[in-house]
Design a protein around this motif. Structure first.
Motif, PDB file in Angstrom:
ATOM      1  N   PRO A  51       0.829  -1.209   0.000  1.00 47.90           N
ATOM      2  CA  PRO A  51       0.000   0.000   0.000  1.00 47.90           C
ATOM      3  C   PRO A  51       0.866   1.263   0.000  1.00 47.90           C
ATOM      4  O   PRO A  51       1.967   1.249   0.551  1.00 47.90           O
ATOM      5  N   PRO A  52       0.384   2.332  -0.641  1.00 53.46           N
ATOM      6  CA  PRO A  52       1.194   3.560  -0.693  1.00 53.46           C
ATOM      7  C   PRO A  52       1.224   4.287   0.650  1.00 53.46           C
ATOM      8  O   PRO A  52       0.270   4.196   1.429  1.00 53.46           O
ATOM      9  N   VAL A  53       2.316   4.985   0.902  1.00 54.22           N
ATOM     10  CA  VAL A  53       2.379   5.885   2.061  1.00 54.22           C
ATOM     11  C   VAL A  53       1.539   7.118   1.725  1.00 54.22           C
ATOM     12  O   VAL A  53       1.645   7.651   0.624  1.00 54.22           O
ATOM     13  N   VAL A  54       0.668   7.507   2.632  1.00 53.71           N
ATOM     14  CA  VAL A  54      -0.115   8.738   2.403  1.00 53.71           C
ATOM     15  C   VAL A  54       0.209   9.691   3.563  1.00 53.71           C
ATOM     16  O   VAL A  54      -0.373   9.594   4.637  1.00 53.71           O
ATOM     17  N   ASN A  55       1.153  10.570   3.324  1.00 51.75           N
ATOM     18  CA  ASN A  55       1.603  11.468   4.396  1.00 51.75           C
ATOM     19  C   ASN A  55       0.497  12.405   4.837  1.00 51.75           C
ATOM     20  O   ASN A  55      -0.235  12.953   4.013  1.00 51.75           O
ATOM     21  N   GLY A  56       0.381  12.557   6.137  1.00 48.00           N
ATOM     22  CA  GLY A  56      -0.597  13.509   6.664  1.00 48.00           C
ATOM     23  C   GLY A  56      -1.988  12.918   6.831  1.00 48.00           C
ATOM     24  O   GLY A  56      -2.833  13.515   7.481  1.00 48.00           O
ATOM     25  N   VAL A  57      -2.248  11.756   6.219  1.00 53.79           N
ATOM     26  CA  VAL A  57      -3.550  11.096   6.408  1.00 53.79           C
ATOM     27  C   VAL A  57      -3.339   9.942   7.383  1.00 53.79           C
ATOM     28  O   VAL A  57      -2.439   9.129   7.205  1.00 53.79           O
ATOM     29  N   LYS A  58      -4.135   9.937   8.423  1.00 54.53           N
ATOM     30  CA  LYS A  58      -3.912   8.971   9.491  1.00 54.53           C
ATOM     31  C   LYS A  58      -4.864   7.783   9.364  1.00 54.53           C
ATOM     32  O   LYS A  58      -5.924   7.897   8.740  1.00 54.53           O
ATOM     33  N   VAL A  99      -9.332   6.925   8.082  1.00 50.63           N
ATOM     34  CA  VAL A  99      -9.838   5.938   7.133  1.00 50.63           C
ATOM     35  C   VAL A  99     -10.695   4.877   7.829  1.00 50.63           C
ATOM     36  O   VAL A  99     -11.708   4.443   7.312  1.00 50.63           O
ATOM     37  N   ASP A 132       0.665   8.266  10.323  1.00 45.13           N
ATOM     38  CA  ASP A 132       0.351   8.453   8.903  1.00 45.13           C
ATOM     39  C   ASP A 132       0.193   7.088   8.249  1.00 45.13           C
ATOM     40  O   ASP A 132       0.906   6.143   8.591  1.00 45.13           O
ATOM     41  N   LEU A 133      -0.711   7.013   7.297  1.00 42.98           N
ATOM     42  CA  LEU A 133      -1.013   5.747   6.640  1.00 42.98           C
ATOM     43  C   LEU A 133       0.239   5.133   6.024  1.00 42.98           C
ATOM     44  O   LEU A 133       0.865   5.745   5.159  1.00 42.98           O
ATOM     45  N   ASN A 134       0.580   3.936   6.508  1.00 38.26           N
ATOM     46  CA  ASN A 134       1.667   3.122   5.953  1.00 38.26           C
ATOM     47  C   ASN A 134       3.051   3.767   6.050  1.00 38.26           C
ATOM     48  O   ASN A 134       3.975   3.350   5.365  1.00 38.26           O
TER      49      ASN A 134
END
Lengths: 397, 220
Positions: B87-94, B98, B118-120
């Motif tokens: 899965p991609p890293v999504v900076n700033g989204v926790k 989601v 942060d996601l991943n």
């Protein structure tokens, strides 16, 4: 007056960077002694809290009038604050007057020629003022110029943080704010300077900011602008004169509508072992035109500097330009920069959408994430306020 | 029920799925085996509707609705969820942005501290997989696509992966799991094993076919 009038008048035609502004199309109304209607709500949008519980001291300037200068009793004896004009009568502040900021263009000259408002703030040696100090510059009259000159002195070993909120009221559509701010950090002091802008889409803004750091002093600037603005141009200069002093300039910029945002900063590393960091995150939407100028100059041994400029393009009609400059006259200086301009990442977008999040909501989440305030050294209260502002901005993104 | 009819898929102009026909019944667990590059991930991505995986021809039907031309969000809303292999890293989204329903954190061993990260970003292999499974579980899917949930993880994480699959079974979800780990396959005890190679299904059968094939799905 520190400067010769003829010299100042000769500078009135000097506009080195940015669009020129014709002063004659504005007036300079004096403010009223009361807060204008709706002002409290307008000030909340830029982090100003008049309840005083969360603030150590407050200064409000409406147009040209200083109308509020409380100091929370708990902080009596830790700091002093007064209108600049009052401080100039009380003290000899020559060595702080147009020292951190150079007198060199039409805006600094105009300010000096027209008896600026603004505040004088001094945090006494060794004092730690934990609760933020706040200042609000409010423009309530249309077609008006607000002229401000602030001087801040953080004495040896002291620490403090300030929230500067700048806003124009709804009825004050077309305005010009000229703000000279000079900040002096004495040995071992620490100062966090938060600036939140919410001008109108017809506001012209020309801040002229200079900071001087002595040995071991630490300066952090957090700049947030989320609302449409006509035209802002600023290039604050921080001189890390002291050994092992450090400066960080962070900005979160959301370019919307037809804004012209010419922002950035310069850090000059004059002290041995001094460090500087300039970090800016821009979201560039609608027809906004964003320019980020970042400059770190090393003049001393064992200095370190880093520039990071990231931009997220959210529109085909917007423009982003990043101009990083690193300059060294020293063989063991370590200066780096990274810059990127990109669009919404499709892989990340699809990933969020696969979690049952609509495209609009996923884009808003990513933009909000890009304007991440967690990295800023804010108090929990201010962090929450800025996050709420960003959430509000995202409505209908 | 998922029904795939003569599916052909390409990525950047290169054909990667070459005529897959497949039916998955409600509440059943399917293990997908096959060599790397054979089309396992591509099949799951195509079912999820990731646009990079372009459907050239054929049909995907989900509960009697033709979803071939639907976007990833619409498919997710219909009950299809995927645990991504990388899965991609999504900076700033926790993770908390989601996962609206953190009730499955115990099932996959995700500590509270995960939700504010942060996601991943900065997760170990096992943590990434557990975070993916948590997101899938929290959607209470009808069809769960698990792409190598066991690769690069420690023994503890394998326990949580099995927990997650059991939880999905309880929800009566259809599960498609891509794996290379025969031990995991045996622990899952799937209803069916499907072997994919060269973009096609080359073998199907019960757990007993494991006696004749290796972890790549090749004869042994």
């Amino acid at each position: 007056m520190k400067f010769d009038r003829k010299y100042l008048e000769s500078l009135l035609s000097v506009n080195p960077i940015g669009n020129d502004i014709d002063f004659s199309t504005f007036e300079m109304p004096s403010g009223t002694n009361d807060l204008p209607a709706g002002a409290e709500d307008d000030m909340k949008k830029v982090g100003i809290d008049l309840s005083e519980n969360n603030r150590s001291a407050t200064f409000i300037q409406n147009n040209e009038a200083s109308l509020y200068k409380n100091i929370n009793k708990v902080f009596n004896g830790k700091l002093e604050r007064m209108p600049l004009q009052e401080a100039m009568k009380k003290y000899n502040i020559d060595r702080y007057y147009f020292n951190a900021v150079e007198m060199k263009d039409k805006f600094t000259a105009f300010s000096e020629l027209n008896n600026p408002g603004g505040y004088f703030l001094r945090v006494f040696a060794g004092e730690n003022v934990e609760i933020p100090i706040q200042a609000c510059f409010l423009i309530s009259t249309n077609n008006s110029i607000q002229n401000v000159h602030n001087i801040i002195i953080i004495e040896e070993g002291a620490s403090a943080q300030i929230i500067n909120g700048c806003t124009a009221q709804y009825k004050a559509k077309r305005t010009l704010h000229i703000g000279v701010t000079e900040i002096y950090l004495e040995k071992g002091s620490k100062f966090i300077y938060n600036m939140i802008h919410n001008w109108s889409s017809e506001s012209y803004v020309r801040p002229r900011t200079g900071v001087v750091l002595a040995d071991d002093a630490k300066f952090v600037s957090n700049y947030v602008t989320l609302y449409p603005i006509k035209d802002i141009q600023t290039f604050p200069t921080v001189r890390c004169d002291g050994a092992n002093s450090s400066a960080t300039l962070r900005s979160i910029v959301y370019g919307r509508a037809k804004s012209m945002l010419d922002l950035g900063g310069r850090i000059i590393l004059n002290g041995a072992g001094s460090r500087g960091e300039i970090i800016s995150h821009n979201v560039v939407a609608d027809e906004s035109n964003n320019i980020t100028r970042s400059e770190i100059i090393s003049n001393a041994p064992k200095t370190k500097g880093h520039i990071e400029c990231r931009a997220l393009m959210a529109s085909d009609n917007a423009k982003m330009k990043t101009i990083p400059v690193l300059e060294s006259s020293n063989k063991d200086a370590e200066l780096t920069h990274e810059a990127s301009i990109g669009k919404i990442d499709e892989e990340q977008l699809n990933y969020l959408m696969s979690r049952g999040i609509s495209e609009d909501d996923a884009v808003a989440l990513m933009v909000r994430g890009f304007l991440d305030v967690d990295e800023m050294e804010l108090t929990p209260y201010l962090k929450k306020s800025v996050k709420e502002l960003i959430d509000k901005t995202m409505e209908g993104f | 029920m998922l029904k795939i009819e003569d599916l052909h898929v390409s990525v950047n102009g290169r054909k990667i799925i070459n005529g897959v026909n497949f039916t998955a019944e409600d509440g059943k667990v399917y293990v997908i085996l096959g060599k790397n590059g054979g089309g396992k991930t591509s099949l799951l991505m195509s079912i999820m509707g990731i646009p990079k995986y372009k459907i050239e021809s054929g049909k995907i039907l989900f509960n009697d609705t033709d979803i071939t031309n639907l976007g990833v969000y619409e498919r997710a809303k219909m009950g299809i969820a995927m645990a991504f292999q990388r899965p991609p890293v999504v900076n700033g989204v926790k993770l908390i942005d989601v996962v609206r329903n953190p009730m499955f954190s115990d099932v996959v061993g995700v500590p509270d501290s995960f939700f504010e990260r942060d996601l991943n970003s900065g997760l170990s292999g096992g943590e990434t997989k557990r975070s993916e499974l948590l997101q899938v579980l929290s959607m209470r899917p009808k069809l769960a696509l698990l792409d190598e949930p066991d690769s690069g993880v420690d023994i503890d994480s394998i326990k949580y992966i099995l927990n997650a699959i059991n939880e999905l079974r309880k929800m009566n979800a259809t599960v498609m799991v891509v794996t290379h780990n025969i031990g995991v396959v045996k622990s899952i005890s799937p209803d069916e094993i499907v072997v994919i190679g060269n973009g096609r299904i080359i073998r199907r059968g019960g757990v007993d076919i494991l006696n004749n094939i290796n972890f790549n799905g090749d004869d042994q």
